[in-house]
Design a protein around this motif. Structure first.
Motif, PDB file in Angstrom:
ATOM      1  N   PHE A  70     -10.939  12.492  23.717  1.00 54.74           N
ATOM      2  CA  PHE A  70     -11.285  13.478  24.743  1.00 54.74           C
ATOM      3  C   PHE A  70     -11.352  12.775  26.091  1.00 54.74           C
ATOM      4  CE2 PHE A  70     -14.412  16.005  27.187  1.00 54.74           C
ATOM      5  CZ  PHE A  70     -13.756  17.233  27.162  1.00 54.74           C
ATOM      6  N   HIS A  71     -10.296  12.930  26.876  1.00 47.91           N
ATOM      7  CA  HIS A  71     -10.197  12.269  28.176  1.00 47.91           C
ATOM      8  C   HIS A  71     -10.449  10.764  28.069  1.00 47.91           C
ATOM      9  CE1 HIS A  71      -9.774  16.113  30.167  1.00 47.91           C
ATOM     10  NE2 HIS A  71     -10.904  16.547  29.622  1.00 47.91           N
ATOM     11  N   GLY A  72      -9.894  10.160  27.035  1.00 45.17           N
ATOM     12  CA  GLY A  72     -10.008   8.713  26.849  1.00 45.17           C
ATOM     13  C   GLY A  72     -11.167   8.268  25.990  1.00 45.17           C
ATOM     14  N   LEU A  73     -12.085   9.193  25.649  1.00 50.55           N
ATOM     15  CA  LEU A  73     -13.280   8.836  24.885  1.00 50.55           C
ATOM     16  C   LEU A  73     -13.133   9.254  23.425  1.00 50.55           C
ATOM     17  CD1 LEU A  73     -16.193   7.684  25.091  1.00 50.55           C
ATOM     18  CD2 LEU A  73     -16.960  10.047  25.406  1.00 50.55           C
ATOM     19  N   PRO A 129      -5.924  17.626  14.872  1.00 47.72           N
ATOM     20  CA  PRO A 129      -5.942  17.134  16.250  1.00 47.72           C
ATOM     21  C   PRO A 129      -7.051  17.726  17.105  1.00 47.72           C
ATOM     22  CG  PRO A 129      -4.065  18.618  15.884  1.00 47.72           C
ATOM     23  CD  PRO A 129      -4.659  18.318  14.545  1.00 47.72           C
ATOM     24  N   THR A 130      -7.578  18.869  16.714  1.00 46.52           N
ATOM     25  CA  THR A 130      -8.649  19.509  17.486  1.00 46.52           C
ATOM     26  C   THR A 130     -10.035  19.081  17.012  1.00 46.52           C
ATOM     27  OG1 THR A 130      -7.248  21.445  17.895  1.00 46.52           O
ATOM     28  CG2 THR A 130      -9.632  21.721  18.207  1.00 46.52           C
ATOM     29  N   TYR A 131     -10.196  18.908  15.702  1.00 44.87           N
ATOM     30  CA  TYR A 131     -11.525  18.682  15.144  1.00 44.87           C
ATOM     31  C   TYR A 131     -11.778  17.243  14.701  1.00 44.87           C
ATOM     32  CZ  TYR A 131     -11.329  23.750  15.093  1.00 44.87           C
ATOM     33  OH  TYR A 131     -11.196  25.057  15.463  1.00 44.87           O
ATOM     34  N   GLY A 132     -10.748  16.431  14.611  1.00 48.94           N
ATOM     35  CA  GLY A 132     -10.942  15.033  14.240  1.00 48.94           C
ATOM     36  C   GLY A 132     -10.568  14.743  12.795  1.00 48.94           C
ATOM     37  N   THR A 133     -11.032  13.587  12.295  1.00 49.78           N
ATOM     38  CA  THR A 133     -10.642  13.102  10.970  1.00 49.78           C
ATOM     39  C   THR A 133     -11.879  12.758  10.147  1.00 49.78           C
ATOM     40  OG1 THR A 133      -8.584  12.177  11.855  1.00 49.78           O
ATOM     41  CG2 THR A 133      -9.345  11.323   9.730  1.00 49.78           C
ATOM     42  N   LEU A 134     -11.902  13.218   8.888  1.00 54.32           N
ATOM     43  CA  LEU A 134     -12.985  12.914   7.957  1.00 54.32           C
ATOM     44  C   LEU A 134     -12.361  12.328   6.697  1.00 54.32           C
ATOM     45  CD1 LEU A 134     -16.006  13.071   7.133  1.00 54.32           C
ATOM     46  CD2 LEU A 134     -15.501  15.340   6.190  1.00 54.32           C
ATOM     47  N   THR A 135     -12.811  11.128   6.291  1.00 57.30           N
ATOM     48  CA  THR A 135     -12.271  10.472   5.102  1.00 57.30           C
ATOM     49  C   THR A 135     -13.401   9.992   4.199  1.00 57.30           C
ATOM     50  OG1 THR A 135     -12.125   8.399   6.378  1.00 57.30           O
ATOM     51  CG2 THR A 135     -10.116   9.713   6.176  1.00 57.30           C
ATOM     52  N   ALA A 136     -13.087   9.829   2.901  1.00 50.87           N
ATOM     53  CA  ALA A 136     -14.079   9.398   1.919  1.00 50.87           C
ATOM     54  C   ALA A 136     -13.461   8.362   0.995  1.00 50.87           C
ATOM     55  CB  ALA A 136     -14.574  10.593   1.106  1.00 50.87           C
ATOM     56  N   GLY A 137     -14.212   7.265   0.728  1.00 48.24           N
ATOM     57  CA  GLY A 137     -13.732   6.231  -0.186  1.00 48.24           C
ATOM     58  C   GLY A 137     -14.127   4.843   0.286  1.00 48.24           C
ATOM     59  N   GLY A 162       0.799  -1.209   0.000  1.00 52.49           N
ATOM     60  CA  GLY A 162       0.000   0.000   0.000  1.00 52.49           C
ATOM     61  C   GLY A 162       0.834   1.262   0.000  1.00 52.49           C
ATOM     62  N   LEU A 163       0.151   2.370  -0.236  1.00 53.85           N
ATOM     63  CA  LEU A 163       0.725   3.706  -0.172  1.00 53.85           C
ATOM     64  C   LEU A 163      -0.128   4.538   0.770  1.00 53.85           C
ATOM     65  CD1 LEU A 163       1.263   4.330  -3.992  1.00 53.85           C
ATOM     66  CD2 LEU A 163       3.098   4.030  -2.317  1.00 53.85           C
ATOM     67  N   LYS A 164       0.512   5.270   1.646  1.00 53.66           N
ATOM     68  CA  LYS A 164      -0.215   6.210   2.496  1.00 53.66           C
ATOM     69  C   LYS A 164       0.622   7.463   2.660  1.00 53.66           C
ATOM     70  CE  LYS A 164       1.346   3.974   6.788  1.00 53.66           C
ATOM     71  NZ  LYS A 164       0.873   3.318   8.042  1.00 53.66           N
ATOM     72  N   GLY A 165      -0.055   8.578   2.825  1.00 54.97           N
ATOM     73  CA  GLY A 165       0.692   9.815   2.913  1.00 54.97           C
ATOM     74  C   GLY A 165      -0.121  10.948   3.499  1.00 54.97           C
ATOM     75  N   SER A 166       0.549  12.059   3.702  1.00 59.40           N
ATOM     76  CA  SER A 166      -0.101  13.249   4.262  1.00 59.40           C
ATOM     77  C   SER A 166       0.576  14.503   3.738  1.00 59.40           C
ATOM     78  CB  SER A 166      -0.039  13.225   5.790  1.00 59.40           C
ATOM     79  OG  SER A 166       1.308  13.342   6.229  1.00 59.40           O
ATOM     80  N   GLU A 167      -0.155  15.607   3.773  1.00 65.95           N
ATOM     81  CA  GLU A 167       0.379  16.912   3.415  1.00 65.95           C
ATOM     82  C   GLU A 167      -0.103  17.927   4.437  1.00 65.95           C
ATOM     83  OE1 GLU A 167       0.472  20.162  -0.244  1.00 65.95           O
ATOM     84  OE2 GLU A 167      -1.144  18.688  -0.126  1.00 65.95           O
ATOM     85  N   ASP A 168       0.810  18.690   4.975  1.00 60.87           N
ATOM     86  CA  ASP A 168       0.478  19.720   5.955  1.00 60.87           C
ATOM     87  C   ASP A 168      -0.201  20.894   5.255  1.00 60.87           C
ATOM     88  OD1 ASP A 168       0.345  21.580   7.989  1.00 60.87           O
ATOM     89  OD2 ASP A 168       2.337  21.129   8.759  1.00 60.87           O
ATOM     90  N   LEU A 169      -1.449  21.178   5.656  1.00 61.43           N
ATOM     91  CA  LEU A 169      -2.204  22.280   5.053  1.00 61.43           C
ATOM     92  C   LEU A 169      -2.156  23.542   5.906  1.00 61.43           C
ATOM     93  CD1 LEU A 169      -5.387  20.310   3.901  1.00 61.43           C
ATOM     94  CD2 LEU A 169      -3.316  20.839   2.578  1.00 61.43           C
ATOM     95  N   GLY A 170      -1.486  23.453   7.054  1.00 66.48           N
ATOM     96  CA  GLY A 170      -1.398  24.604   7.938  1.00 66.48           C
ATOM     97  C   GLY A 170      -2.419  24.560   9.047  1.00 66.48           C
ATOM     98  N   GLY A 171      -2.120  25.204  10.165  1.00 63.68           N
ATOM     99  CA  GLY A 171      -3.045  25.260  11.292  1.00 63.68           C
ATOM    100  C   GLY A 171      -3.297  23.918  11.936  1.00 63.68           C
ATOM    101  N   GLY A 172      -2.395  22.974  11.765  1.00 67.15           N
ATOM    102  CA  GLY A 172      -2.552  21.638  12.332  1.00 67.15           C
ATOM    103  C   GLY A 172      -3.345  20.681  11.462  1.00 67.15           C
ATOM    104  N   THR A 173      -3.900  21.173  10.350  1.00 65.95           N
ATOM    105  CA  THR A 173      -4.698  20.331   9.454  1.00 65.95           C
ATOM    106  C   THR A 173      -3.807  19.663   8.413  1.00 65.95           C
ATOM    107  OG1 THR A 173      -6.624  21.763   9.725  1.00 65.95           O
ATOM    108  CG2 THR A 173      -6.615  20.297   7.824  1.00 65.95           C
ATOM    109  N   LYS A 174      -4.083  18.389   8.149  1.00 63.04           N
ATOM    110  CA  LYS A 174      -3.343  17.639   7.135  1.00 63.04           C
ATOM    111  C   LYS A 174      -4.313  16.951   6.182  1.00 63.04           C
ATOM    112  CE  LYS A 174       0.693  16.511  10.009  1.00 63.04           C
ATOM    113  NZ  LYS A 174       1.527  15.401  10.541  1.00 63.04           N
ATOM    114  N   ALA A 175      -3.938  16.915   4.921  1.00 58.35           N
ATOM    115  CA  ALA A 175      -4.632  16.060   3.955  1.00 58.35           C
ATOM    116  C   ALA A 175      -3.992  14.683   4.036  1.00 58.35           C
ATOM    117  CB  ALA A 175      -4.491  16.620   2.551  1.00 58.35           C
ATOM    118  N   ILE A 176      -4.804  13.626   4.011  1.00 59.67           N
ATOM    119  CA  ILE A 176      -4.289  12.271   4.137  1.00 59.67           C
ATOM    120  C   ILE A 176      -4.900  11.379   3.063  1.00 59.67           C
ATOM    121  CG2 ILE A 176      -3.835  12.400   6.613  1.00 59.67           C
ATOM    122  CD1 ILE A 176      -6.499  10.977   7.106  1.00 59.67           C
ATOM    123  N   PHE A 177      -4.207  10.293   2.732  1.00 61.57           N
ATOM    124  CA  PHE A 177      -4.758   9.310   1.805  1.00 61.57           C
ATOM    125  C   PHE A 177      -4.159   7.950   2.117  1.00 61.57           C
ATOM    126  CE2 PHE A 177      -0.721   9.892  -0.295  1.00 61.57           C
ATOM    127  CZ  PHE A 177      -0.469   8.664  -0.900  1.00 61.57           C
TER     128      PHE A 177
END
Length: 403
Positions: free
Chosen positions: A169-172, A111-119, A65-80
């Motif tokens: 969030f505190h383990g949850l 890290p603050t808002y979580g992760t959203l993925t599609a596919g 497999g291939l996996k990767g990320s790109e820093d978009l700024g403000g702690g947000t990353k694009a991932i695949f």
């Protein structure tokens, strides 16, 4: 001079942007020799014979497999992630016609808002419950609950899927997923949706989840090609356990898994699931069928390089569709894993299952069912070749390398 400074700055910016992106190539190759008693074709209760054969991906499914990320700024990353399963013994795709059958998604994470993925990816139900699945130390091929009926192994991957997972969030942690069937005139047909919660606190962890899978064929019947949890129109994970219920209009699962680490050597995990096969007007069975499964796994690490585990599970169906002696399955598992290095290991696995009671089997046309004696189906590696009798023993040895 000014032009030189601008050129230099642009060059530094390009280097910086490159440093903030990453792509990783990874994979697993797993091969071994396996023995299986009383092997027959799915749906048959006669002609069972033992078999010795080369087995592939028993401890960990062979893949690259291939996996990767790109820093978009403000702690947000694009991932695949793109992940293809293959048969190490033959070189063939693990699912014909699906180039990246295991996973194929893109998304964003913060890290603050979580992760959203599609596919194509795993459901929220599997992702949060899987750390305490029996497959962690017993494997899915031999150690999944009979037929992987409760979807705690990796067989259930979903097309057209949106998955959101919250930060811890505190383990949850909370997660939800929805997969669009895309059937004209119906938003619900063919869809899959799930939700799950996971709580971690030191050596203790627990998770609970719900999952519903809808057939895209109106009223049930043959599993529609637009069903998001299917492989080219074939229903996922049909086995000797649920063969008579594969024309369901919908499937529902509710499960709880958890675990506790006593110390660095001993830990235990447990699981309970309730699985429902819901008929429609075109289903070959008429009454809802329910399977309840409870299981536990004890893991022991006597040496830094050695892992040992033992597991037990009990599955029982309800009485329905004319069955007066409900099907039930007891499964016993042992596993041994020796690490030659951080990336390479040797393993041995043993499993035994005993079935009792009665279940349903479809006729050749698949439009009706008949009552038969329940037969054994160890884990999910024997789904296409279950036992022709009430008992089945399977064992295997192999080598796995990760890169």
């Amino acid at each position: 001079m000014k032009k030189a400074l601008i050129t230099s700055a642009l060059g530094l910016a390009a280097v910086s942007a490159h440093a903030q992106s990453s792509v990783t190539l990874y994979g697993i190759v797993d091969a071994g020799i396996g023995y299986q008693s009383s092997q027959t074709s799915l749906g048959s209760t006669t002609g069972g014979r033992s078999a010795v054969k080369m087995v592939n991906g028993i401890w960990g499914g062979s893949r690259f497999g291939l996996k990767g990320s790109e820093d978009l700024g403000g702690g947000t990353k694009a991932i695949f992630q793109l992940e293809e399963g293959f048969n190490g013994a033959t070189g063939a795709q693990s699912v014909t016609g699906l180039a990246f059958n295991r996973q194929a998604y893109v998304g964003v994470t913060n890290p603050t808002y979580g992760t959203l993925t599609a596919g194509r990816q795993y459901t929220a139900y599997y992702t949060l419950l899987s750390p305490y699945s029996p497959t962690t130390w017993l494997t899915g091929a031999y150690g999944a609950h009979p037929g992987d009926i409760d979807s705690l192994d990796t067989l259930y991957r979903v097309n057209n899927s949106l998955v959101y997972t919250s930060p811890n969030f505190h383990g949850l942690t909370a997660s939800g997923s929805y997969s669009l069937g895309g059937v004209p005139g119906s938003f619900n047909a063919g869809s899959t949706w799930s939700a799950a919660l996971q709580y971690l606190n030191g050596p203790f962890g627990i998770a609970a989840g719900f999952q519903r899978i809808n057939n895209s064929t109106p009223g049930g019947g043959a599993w529609g090609a637009d069903s998001t949890m299917s492989n080219g129109g074939a229903q996922t994970a049909v086995s000797g356990i649920n063969n008579g219920y594969q024309t369901a209009q919908a499937q529902q699962r509710v499960a709880v898994t958890g675990g506790y680490a006593f110390n660095s050597q001993w830990d235990v995990s447990f699981s309970y699931s309730n699985v429902q096969y819901i008929p429609g007007v075109n289903s070959a069975f008429r009454n809802e069928a329910i399977f309840n499964t409870a299981g536990a796994v004890l893991h022991f690490k006597p040496l830094a390089a050695l892992d040992l585990a033992a597991g037990y599970s009990y599955t029982r169906a309800t009485q329905s569709n004319g069955i007066t002696s409900a099907a039930h399955y007891q499964q016993f598992n042992l596993s041994q894993y020796y690490s030659l290095s951080k990336r390479t290991g040797l393993y041995a696995l043993e499993a035994y299952q005993r079935a009792g009671g009665q279940t349903l089997a479809p006729n050749k046309a698949g439009t009706s069912t008949s009552i038969i004696n329940a037969t054994a189906n160890v884990g999910d590696g024997q789904n296409g070749a279950p036992s022709s009798s009430r008992s089945q023993f399977a064992a295997g040895v192999g080598i796995i390398h990760r890169f």
